[in-house]
Design a protein around this motif. Structure first.
Motif, PDB file in Angstrom:
ATOM      1  N   PHE A   1       0.814  -1.213   0.000  1.00 16.38           N
ATOM      2  CA  PHE A   1       0.000   0.000   0.000  1.00 16.38           C
ATOM      3  C   PHE A   1       0.854   1.272   0.000  1.00 16.38           C
ATOM      4  O   PHE A   1       0.300   2.370  -0.013  1.00 16.38           O
ATOM      5  N   THR A   2       2.169   1.129   0.032  1.00 14.94           N
ATOM      6  CA  THR A   2       3.018   2.324  -0.053  1.00 14.94           C
ATOM      7  C   THR A   2       3.374   2.656  -1.504  1.00 14.94           C
ATOM      8  O   THR A   2       4.038   3.657  -1.765  1.00 14.94           O
ATOM      9  N   ASN A   3       2.924   1.810  -2.429  1.00 14.75           N
ATOM     10  CA  ASN A   3       3.274   2.007  -3.838  1.00 14.75           C
ATOM     11  C   ASN A   3       2.006   2.010  -4.691  1.00 14.75           C
ATOM     12  O   ASN A   3       1.805   1.138  -5.539  1.00 14.75           O
ATOM     13  N   LEU A   4       1.162   2.995  -4.461  1.00 11.55           N
ATOM     14  CA  LEU A   4      -0.104   3.104  -5.192  1.00 11.55           C
ATOM     15  C   LEU A   4      -0.061   4.173  -6.279  1.00 11.55           C
ATOM     16  O   LEU A   4      -1.059   4.388  -6.979  1.00 11.55           O
ATOM     17  N   THR A   5       1.067   4.836  -6.441  1.00 14.76           N
ATOM     18  CA  THR A   5       1.174   5.935  -7.411  1.00 14.76           C
ATOM     19  C   THR A   5       0.830   5.515  -8.841  1.00 14.76           C
ATOM     20  O   THR A   5       0.160   6.275  -9.547  1.00 14.76           O
ATOM     21  N   PRO A   6       1.258   4.334  -9.313  1.00 11.68           N
ATOM     22  CA  PRO A   6       0.870   3.949 -10.683  1.00 11.68           C
ATOM     23  C   PRO A   6      -0.645   3.919 -10.883  1.00 11.68           C
ATOM     24  O   PRO A   6      -1.136   4.281 -11.958  1.00 11.68           O
ATOM     25  N   PHE A   7      -1.377   3.512  -9.852  1.00 11.99           N
ATOM     26  CA  PHE A   7      -2.835   3.484  -9.958  1.00 11.99           C
ATOM     27  C   PHE A   7      -3.396   4.899  -9.997  1.00 11.99           C
ATOM     28  O   PHE A   7      -4.248   5.224 -10.836  1.00 11.99           O
ATOM     29  N   ILE A   8      -2.936   5.740  -9.069  1.00  7.88           N
ATOM     30  CA  ILE A   8      -3.421   7.123  -9.001  1.00  7.88           C
ATOM     31  C   ILE A   8      -3.117   7.865 -10.300  1.00  7.88           C
ATOM     32  O   ILE A   8      -3.952   8.629 -10.817  1.00  7.88           O
TER      33      ILE A   8
ATOM     34  N   ASP B   1     -11.090   4.535 -16.109  1.00  8.45           N
ATOM     35  CA  ASP B   1     -12.161   4.160 -15.179  1.00  8.45           C
ATOM     36  C   ASP B   1     -11.751   3.018 -14.261  1.00  8.45           C
ATOM     37  O   ASP B   1     -12.168   2.965 -13.107  1.00  8.45           O
ATOM     38  N   LEU B   2     -10.955   2.090 -14.776  1.00 11.97           N
ATOM     39  CA  LEU B   2     -10.528   0.921 -13.999  1.00 11.97           C
ATOM     40  C   LEU B   2      -9.054   0.661 -14.280  1.00 11.97           C
ATOM     41  O   LEU B   2      -8.639   0.554 -15.441  1.00 11.97           O
ATOM     42  N   VAL B   3      -8.265   0.574 -13.214  1.00 13.83           N
ATOM     43  CA  VAL B   3      -6.834   0.308 -13.329  1.00 13.83           C
ATOM     44  C   VAL B   3      -6.551  -1.003 -12.596  1.00 13.83           C
ATOM     45  O   VAL B   3      -6.659  -1.076 -11.369  1.00 13.83           O
ATOM     46  N   MET B   4      -6.190  -2.020 -13.343  1.00 14.90           N
ATOM     47  CA  MET B   4      -5.944  -3.335 -12.774  1.00 14.90           C
ATOM     48  C   MET B   4      -4.470  -3.532 -12.449  1.00 14.90           C
ATOM     49  O   MET B   4      -3.595  -3.101 -13.204  1.00 14.90           O
TER      50      MET B   4
ATOM     51  N   LYS C   1       3.304  -9.297 -14.279  1.00 16.26           N
ATOM     52  CA  LYS C   1       4.247  -8.313 -14.799  1.00 16.26           C
ATOM     53  C   LYS C   1       5.056  -7.666 -13.676  1.00 16.26           C
ATOM     54  O   LYS C   1       6.221  -7.330 -13.865  1.00 16.26           O
ATOM     55  N   GLY C   2       4.432  -7.502 -12.506  1.00 21.30           N
ATOM     56  CA  GLY C   2       5.111  -6.831 -11.407  1.00 21.30           C
ATOM     57  C   GLY C   2       5.989  -7.742 -10.579  1.00 21.30           C
ATOM     58  O   GLY C   2       6.929  -7.285  -9.919  1.00 21.30           O
ATOM     59  N   GLY C   3       5.686  -9.034 -10.604  1.00 24.47           N
ATOM     60  CA  GLY C   3       6.518  -9.967  -9.863  1.00 24.47           C
ATOM     61  C   GLY C   3       5.768 -10.684  -8.764  1.00 24.47           C
ATOM     62  O   GLY C   3       5.011 -10.067  -8.005  1.00 24.47           O
ATOM     63  N   ILE C   4       5.946 -11.976  -8.681  1.00 25.62           N
ATOM     64  CA  ILE C   4       5.348 -12.803  -7.631  1.00 25.62           C
ATOM     65  C   ILE C   4       6.488 -13.382  -6.804  1.00 25.62           C
ATOM     66  O   ILE C   4       7.263 -14.214  -7.292  1.00 25.62           O
ATOM     67  N   LYS C   5       6.596 -12.943  -5.580  1.00 23.95           N
ATOM     68  CA  LYS C   5       7.698 -13.388  -4.732  1.00 23.95           C
ATOM     69  C   LYS C   5       7.523 -14.854  -4.332  1.00 23.95           C
ATOM     70  O   LYS C   5       6.395 -15.369  -4.299  1.00 23.95           O
ATOM     71  N   PRO C   6       8.615 -15.538  -4.036  1.00 23.53           N
ATOM     72  CA  PRO C   6       8.546 -16.953  -3.652  1.00 23.53           C
ATOM     73  C   PRO C   6       7.563 -17.170  -2.494  1.00 23.53           C
ATOM     74  O   PRO C   6       7.619 -16.469  -1.484  1.00 23.53           O
ATOM     75  N   GLY C   7       6.674 -18.127  -2.664  1.00 24.82           N
ATOM     76  CA  GLY C   7       5.710 -18.463  -1.635  1.00 24.82           C
ATOM     77  C   GLY C   7       4.485 -17.582  -1.603  1.00 24.82           C
ATOM     78  O   GLY C   7       3.589 -17.793  -0.779  1.00 24.82           O
ATOM     79  N   ALA C   8       4.406 -16.591  -2.520  1.00 20.45           N
ATOM     80  CA  ALA C   8       3.271 -15.665  -2.493  1.00 20.45           C
ATOM     81  C   ALA C   8       2.023 -16.240  -3.151  1.00 20.45           C
ATOM     82  O   ALA C   8       0.903 -15.867  -2.790  1.00 20.45           O
ATOM     83  N   MET C   9       2.200 -17.127  -4.115  1.00 24.54           N
ATOM     84  CA  MET C   9       1.061 -17.705  -4.832  1.00 24.54           C
ATOM     85  C   MET C   9       1.296 -19.195  -5.013  1.00 24.54           C
ATOM     86  O   MET C   9       2.351 -19.603  -5.507  1.00 24.54           O
ATOM     87  N   PRO C  10       0.338 -20.044  -4.655  1.00 20.07           N
ATOM     88  CA  PRO C  10       0.496 -21.489  -4.840  1.00 20.07           C
ATOM     89  C   PRO C  10       0.720 -21.821  -6.316  1.00 20.07           C
ATOM     90  O   PRO C  10       0.169 -21.147  -7.202  1.00 20.07           O
ATOM     91  N   PRO C  11       1.538 -22.835  -6.611  1.00 25.11           N
ATOM     92  CA  PRO C  11       1.787 -23.214  -8.016  1.00 25.11           C
ATOM     93  C   PRO C  11       0.502 -23.483  -8.797  1.00 25.11           C
ATOM     94  O   PRO C  11       0.420 -23.163  -9.988  1.00 25.11           O
TER      95      PRO C  11
ATOM     96  N   VAL D   1      -1.388  -1.964 -14.514  1.00 28.92           N
ATOM     97  CA  VAL D   1      -0.047  -1.549 -14.086  1.00 28.92           C
ATOM     98  C   VAL D   1       0.606  -2.735 -13.366  1.00 28.92           C
ATOM     99  O   VAL D   1      -0.086  -3.559 -12.762  1.00 28.92           O
ATOM    100  N   PRO D   2       1.926  -2.841 -13.434  1.00 28.90           N
ATOM    101  CA  PRO D   2       2.611  -3.941 -12.738  1.00 28.90           C
ATOM    102  C   PRO D   2       2.417  -3.844 -11.225  1.00 28.90           C
ATOM    103  O   PRO D   2       2.452  -2.755 -10.642  1.00 28.90           O
ATOM    104  N   THR D   3       2.216  -4.967 -10.589  1.00 23.52           N
ATOM    105  CA  THR D   3       2.004  -5.029  -9.143  1.00 23.52           C
ATOM    106  C   THR D   3       2.780  -6.213  -8.577  1.00 23.52           C
ATOM    107  O   THR D   3       2.779  -7.295  -9.163  1.00 23.52           O
ATOM    108  N   THR D   4       3.399  -5.991  -7.451  1.00 19.40           N
ATOM    109  CA  THR D   4       4.164  -7.065  -6.810  1.00 19.40           C
ATOM    110  C   THR D   4       3.297  -7.773  -5.769  1.00 19.40           C
ATOM    111  O   THR D   4       2.613  -7.131  -4.979  1.00 19.40           O
ATOM    112  N   LEU D   5       3.332  -9.085  -5.809  1.00 17.54           N
ATOM    113  CA  LEU D   5       2.609  -9.886  -4.821  1.00 17.54           C
ATOM    114  C   LEU D   5       3.613 -10.517  -3.864  1.00 17.54           C
ATOM    115  O   LEU D   5       4.558 -11.191  -4.289  1.00 17.54           O
ATOM    116  N   SER D   6       3.403 -10.302  -2.576  1.00 13.53           N
ATOM    117  CA  SER D   6       4.287 -10.859  -1.540  1.00 13.53           C
ATOM    118  C   SER D   6       3.547 -11.917  -0.740  1.00 13.53           C
ATOM    119  O   SER D   6       2.309 -11.947  -0.720  1.00 13.53           O
TER     120      SER D   6
END
Length: 388
Positions: free
Chosen positions: A105-112, A120-123, A128-138, A205-210
């Motif tokens: 939540f400290t990196n919302l500038t691309p959305f704004i 109207d909608l920014v996904m 594209k932004g990166g999925i860190k190890p263990g952030a998403m099940p295979p 916009v690219p988003t990182t998932l942790s």
């Protein structure tokens, strides 16, 4: 707690950050802290809303202590919580994100930035932004999300490479026009699908998932919620659910019927002809269901108006349907009388099925289609009256 607006009379809120919450005591404070830091650093007039879905771990108290607005949502479900939070938001723009500390939540500038440009909608796009190890099940990373996103982009021309990213921003007035209704996890798909159908401006916009910071299992249930997403997308696409399969069945059935009418073709004979006739009837029913579903969905506000469909119905109405249905009935009756005459010539004795069934099967098919066309025409007229 800078830039928080607990006073409901405070005007000119640019951004509302909405966090759906169900027992997120372990991570909620961190998420609120990050959101408050971002609002302060960027000097944005904003508020933080915690849409609580009945937490029993003290999440509400944590949110209030941190200065966030707590909006209690009685109806259970991810979609219910978000709809309640969106409705309560006072900001011109809304950014929604899970309260499990998986999104930054400290990196919302691309959305704004994109929202201020008029989108109207920014996904967010986690791939594209990166999925860190263990952030998403295979299973989700390599099967669930890619497959559902592919199907979504096939059924609807949405410019999104990640249909189910939980971090996204939108204009409040635009999303309220969509009349979102789903209460569960499929809410994420509904927002993208309806925004696409209403031809809203969408970007990503690219988003990182942790990895989330919870010790408990997530609320998401892979197969159940995956099916709910798929079911929703199919129900909102009558073309792919009914029209295309039905049209294909009718075409194949008609081709095979015409091919077999003159006589048998090797191992293919009247039994194949019977299956082909059945394909024509079932295909017509599927096409009719596509039209029924489309008109009903439009009349209920589930889908936007379709100008192409309106143009078609300028020429196809009850009277045209009755005429076409009557012609089919007449063909069916004529063929049946002709087949009966052949039977009479043979003194109502045994006949050679490979010959007579080539008359009977098309005749019965015409009779069935004639009745279906007439009944469907009346039903469409009823739906048309409701639309008016």
């Amino acid at each position: 707690m800078l830039n928080q607006l607990p006073d409901i009379q405070t005007a000119c809120v640019e951004l509302s950050i909405v966090m759906p919450c169900l027992n997120e005591a372990e991570t909620l404070e961190t998420c609120i802290n990050k959101a408050q830091y971002y609002l302060a650093q960027q000097d944005i007039s904003g508020e933080i809303i915690v849409a609580d879905n009945g937490s029993t771990d003290g999440s509400q108290g944590i949110a209030k202590q941190m200065g966030a607005r707590v909006v209690p949502i009685k109806a259970k479900g991810y979609g219910s919580a978000l709809m309640g939070g969106i409705s309560a938001a006072r900001g011109q723009y809304i950014i929604m994100g899970d309260a499990d500390d998986s999104y930054d939540f400290t990196n919302l500038t691309p959305f704004i930035k994109k929202l201020r440009e008029g989108y109207d909608l920014v996904m967010g796009n986690r791939f594209k932004g990166g999925i860190k190890p263990g952030a998403m099940p295979p299973l989700h990373r390599y099967l669930g999300n890619p497959v559902l996103t592919f199907i979504g982009r096939l059924l609807f021309p949405a410019p999104c490479g990640d249909f189910h990213c939980g971090l996204r921003g939108f204009r409040k007035d635009a999303i309220e026009q969509l009349n979102l209704r789903t209460t569960g996890m499929e809410f994420a798909s509904e927002m993208v699908v309806k925004a696409t159908l209403h031809k809203m401006r969408i970007t990503e916009v690219p988003t990182t998932l942790s990895p989330d910071g919870r010790s408990r299992p997530p609320h998401l249930r892979s197969w159940r919620d995956g099916w709910r997403h798929l079911r929703f997308m199919l129900l909102y696409s009558p073309r792919w659910l009914f029209l295309y399969p039905g049209g294909l069945l009718m075409l194949l059935g008609l081709i095979i019927t015409l091919w077999l009418l003159p006589g048998s073709r090797g191992i293919f004979d009247i039994h194949t002809l019977l299956f082909a006739a059945t394909a024509i009837i079932v295909g017509f029913q599927a096409v009719a269901f596509a039209i029924f579903t489309k008109i009903f969905a439009i009349s209920e506000g589930l889908l936007p108006e379709d100008n192409r469909l309106n143009k078609v119905f300028r020429y196809i109405n009850l009277e045209v349907g009755l005429i076409v249905g009557s012609i089919l009935l007449l063909l069916g009756i004529t063929g049946s009388i002709y087949a009966f005459g052949i039977w009479k010539v043979h003194l109502f004795g045994s006949l050679k099925p490979s010959q007579t069934m080539r008359i009977v099967i098309p005749s019965v098919t015409c009779l069935a289609l004639g009745f279906e066309v007439i009944l469907s025409s009346f039903f469409l007229s009823v739906l048309g009256l409701k639309r008016q």
